[in-house]
Design a protein around this motif. Structure first.
Motif, PDB file in Angstrom:
ATOM      1  N   ILE A  15     -15.352  22.965  34.162  1.00  0.00           N
ATOM      2  CA  ILE A  15     -13.907  22.765  34.304  1.00  0.00           C
ATOM      3  C   ILE A  15     -13.587  21.367  34.830  1.00  0.00           C
ATOM      4  O   ILE A  15     -14.133  20.921  35.845  1.00  0.00           O
ATOM      5  N   ILE A  16     -12.684  20.697  34.148  1.00  0.00           N
ATOM      6  CA  ILE A  16     -12.142  19.402  34.578  1.00  0.00           C
ATOM      7  C   ILE A  16     -10.631  19.467  34.418  1.00  0.00           C
ATOM      8  O   ILE A  16     -10.129  19.940  33.395  1.00  0.00           O
ATOM      9  N   THR A  17      -9.892  19.008  35.427  1.00  0.00           N
ATOM     10  CA  THR A  17      -8.426  18.994  35.347  1.00  0.00           C
ATOM     11  C   THR A  17      -7.904  17.586  35.580  1.00  0.00           C
ATOM     12  O   THR A  17      -8.270  16.916  36.546  1.00  0.00           O
ATOM     13  N   ASP A  18      -7.045  17.177  34.672  1.00  0.00           N
ATOM     14  CA  ASP A  18      -6.375  15.876  34.721  1.00  0.00           C
ATOM     15  C   ASP A  18      -4.896  16.171  34.947  1.00  0.00           C
ATOM     16  O   ASP A  18      -4.260  16.813  34.112  1.00  0.00           O
ATOM     17  N   ALA A  19      -4.345  15.773  36.099  1.00  0.00           N
ATOM     18  CA  ALA A  19      -2.997  16.195  36.491  1.00  0.00           C
ATOM     19  C   ALA A  19      -2.095  14.991  36.757  1.00  0.00           C
ATOM     20  O   ALA A  19      -2.555  13.972  37.274  1.00  0.00           O
ATOM     21  N   LYS A  20      -0.825  15.154  36.384  1.00  0.00           N
ATOM     22  CA  LYS A  20       0.165  14.092  36.609  1.00  0.00           C
ATOM     23  C   LYS A  20       1.376  14.671  37.319  1.00  0.00           C
ATOM     24  O   LYS A  20       1.814  15.778  37.017  1.00  0.00           O
ATOM     25  N   TYR A  26      -4.785   8.436  41.772  1.00  0.00           N
ATOM     26  CA  TYR A  26      -4.866   8.240  43.213  1.00  0.00           C
ATOM     27  C   TYR A  26      -5.718   9.328  43.851  1.00  0.00           C
ATOM     28  O   TYR A  26      -5.889  10.411  43.298  1.00  0.00           O
ATOM     29  N   LYS A  27      -6.248   9.017  45.021  1.00  0.00           N
ATOM     30  CA  LYS A  27      -7.121   9.936  45.763  1.00  0.00           C
ATOM     31  C   LYS A  27      -8.211  10.508  44.850  1.00  0.00           C
ATOM     32  O   LYS A  27      -8.479  11.708  44.850  1.00  0.00           O
ATOM     33  N   THR A  33     -13.904  19.185  38.933  1.00  0.00           N
ATOM     34  CA  THR A  33     -13.365  17.824  39.001  1.00  0.00           C
ATOM     35  C   THR A  33     -11.862  17.885  38.792  1.00  0.00           C
ATOM     36  O   THR A  33     -11.378  18.517  37.839  1.00  0.00           O
ATOM     37  N   PHE A  34     -11.122  17.239  39.694  1.00  0.00           N
ATOM     38  CA  PHE A  34      -9.658  17.221  39.631  1.00  0.00           C
ATOM     39  C   PHE A  34      -9.198  15.796  39.920  1.00  0.00           C
ATOM     40  O   PHE A  34      -9.564  15.216  40.948  1.00  0.00           O
ATOM     41  N   THR A  35      -8.407  15.235  39.022  1.00  0.00           N
ATOM     42  CA  THR A  35      -7.886  13.884  39.221  1.00  0.00           C
ATOM     43  C   THR A  35      -6.367  13.891  39.119  1.00  0.00           C
ATOM     44  O   THR A  35      -5.803  14.393  38.134  1.00  0.00           O
ATOM     45  N   THR A  82      -3.619  19.060  32.536  1.00  0.00           N
ATOM     46  CA  THR A  82      -4.447  19.275  31.356  1.00  0.00           C
ATOM     47  C   THR A  82      -5.842  19.634  31.845  1.00  0.00           C
ATOM     48  O   THR A  82      -6.506  18.815  32.473  1.00  0.00           O
ATOM     49  N   SER A  83      -6.247  20.882  31.588  1.00  0.00           N
ATOM     50  CA  SER A  83      -7.562  21.354  32.030  1.00  0.00           C
ATOM     51  C   SER A  83      -8.460  21.557  30.822  1.00  0.00           C
ATOM     52  O   SER A  83      -8.017  22.028  29.766  1.00  0.00           O
TER      53      SER A  83
END
Length: 349
Positions: free
Chosen positions: A176-181, A207-208, A233-235, A248-249
């Protein structure tokens, strides 16, 4: 509809607090009896928010548990991290029910909290007592409790998008990877260089990275659902808009499934939970489509070429990610219909 319960809002001059006011003013079973601000006590709230002039005429109260007990039955604590951990024990001791919108009671390990939030943790017995208020997943645990920890905004969108697939065993949790805005209101109303117009306008930034305080919250819940430790992983990214979160995961499928099968899985999982809306095949949601509302909209795309699933989930960070979900949790706590006071349509365009 019976006697209204009395509600106090600590942190009324923050974005989460003023959004609580907006929704609670329309709630048929709640009366706002105290708006509280430690920094602006004695002033009319309209001084901070002129749009509330002639709508909320109260002057802001100071933080005084004895005074609040005399005026309220339930307290919403929309405070910065590290503040609620000191206030909530006093409110509970005064016999009040508490819904905390900070991160102080979300993590079940005080050591992990201190590592990620850089604050002294709340008392262990209260951390253990707090019910994590992800309403669509743990709503059955909320009825009659005294302390609810409202989920973070990013975790709400991320977890609602991932949990049904994870619970069904259709995705591999190790992948699992999540890309968040998020929009800039997620940073609060306080001044910060990174939120100045000239810094964020025409800009887009992460950020962070690998250090966001919502990461252990996401992992804690995913691990609970999976029945084993999940590390992910979460960005987080900041975009030049006021409201909204889009997550978006990505995850690898454990076996082939179609978009239609995922849609059926999610609609079955969230059946009877009206604030989660699953998009039809070939459609994915946008933040504007939930703006100002308590909805979480979710869409999918499976990729047979890579064997991966892409999940798009969107919320309004100030509503489903904060105030709206807190009121949803109040409804569940009190045994009311969870939609009470929350059925506003999204604002569009």
């Amino acid at each position: 509809m019976g006697t209204k319960i009395r509600a106090a809002i600590v942190g009324s001059t923050g974005y989460g607090g003023v959004e609580l006011i907006r929704f609670l003013l329309q709630h048929p079973l709640v009366e706002i009896t105290s708006v509280i601000s430690s920094s602006n006590a004695g002033a009319p709230i309209a001084d901070a928010y002129p749009h509330l002039a002639e709508i909320v005429t109260d002057r802001l109260d100071a933080i005084d548990p004895a005074l609040i007990k005399s005026k309220a039955d339930v307290v919403f604590t929309a405070t910065p991290h590290g503040v609620s951990s000191a206030l909530v024990p006093q409110f509970l001791e005064a016999g009040l029910k508490v819904i905390d919108l900070s991160g102080d009671f979300r993590l079940k390990s005080g050591e992990v909290y201190e590592q990620w939030y850089k604050h002294k943790p709340a008392p262990e017995e209260l951390i253990a007592k707090a019910v994590y208020g992800l309403a669509e997943v743990f709503g059955d645990e909320i009825l009659g409790v005294d302390l609810i920890s409202n989920p973070g905004c990013y975790p709400t969108a991320t977890l609602l998008g991932l949990i049904p697939a994870l619970a069904a065993g259709w995705i591999d949790p190790k992948t699992i990877i999540t890309d968040a805005k998020t929009g800039v209101s997620g940073g609060g109303r306080g001044l910060s260089l990174g939120f100045h117009y000239s810094e964020i306008n025409e800009n887009f930034l992460a950020y962070k990275v690998n250090k966001h305080q919502h990461l252990p919250e996401i992992e804690q819940v995913l691990s609970r659902i999976a029945g084993k430790e999940v590390v992910t992983t979460f960005t987080a990214h900041l975009v030049p808009m006021t409201r909204g979160i889009l997550c978006t995961s990505y995850a690898s499928l454990t076996e082939p499934h179609t978009d239609a099968e995922f849609i059926e899985l999610y609609r079955t999982y969230y059946e009877g939970r009206p604030f989660v809306r699953i998009r039809p095949e070939g459609k994915v949601p946008a933040t504007k489509e939930v703006w100002g509302s308590n909805y979480c909209d979710i869409g999918f795309s499976t990729d047979p070429r890579t064997g991966r699933l892409t999940i798009i989930s969107v919320i309004d960070n100030l509503v489903k990610g904060a105030a709206g979900q807190a009121i949803q949790n109040l409804n569940l706590m009190m045994g009311w219909d969870e939609t009470t006071g929350l059925t506003m349509a999204p604002v569009y365009p």
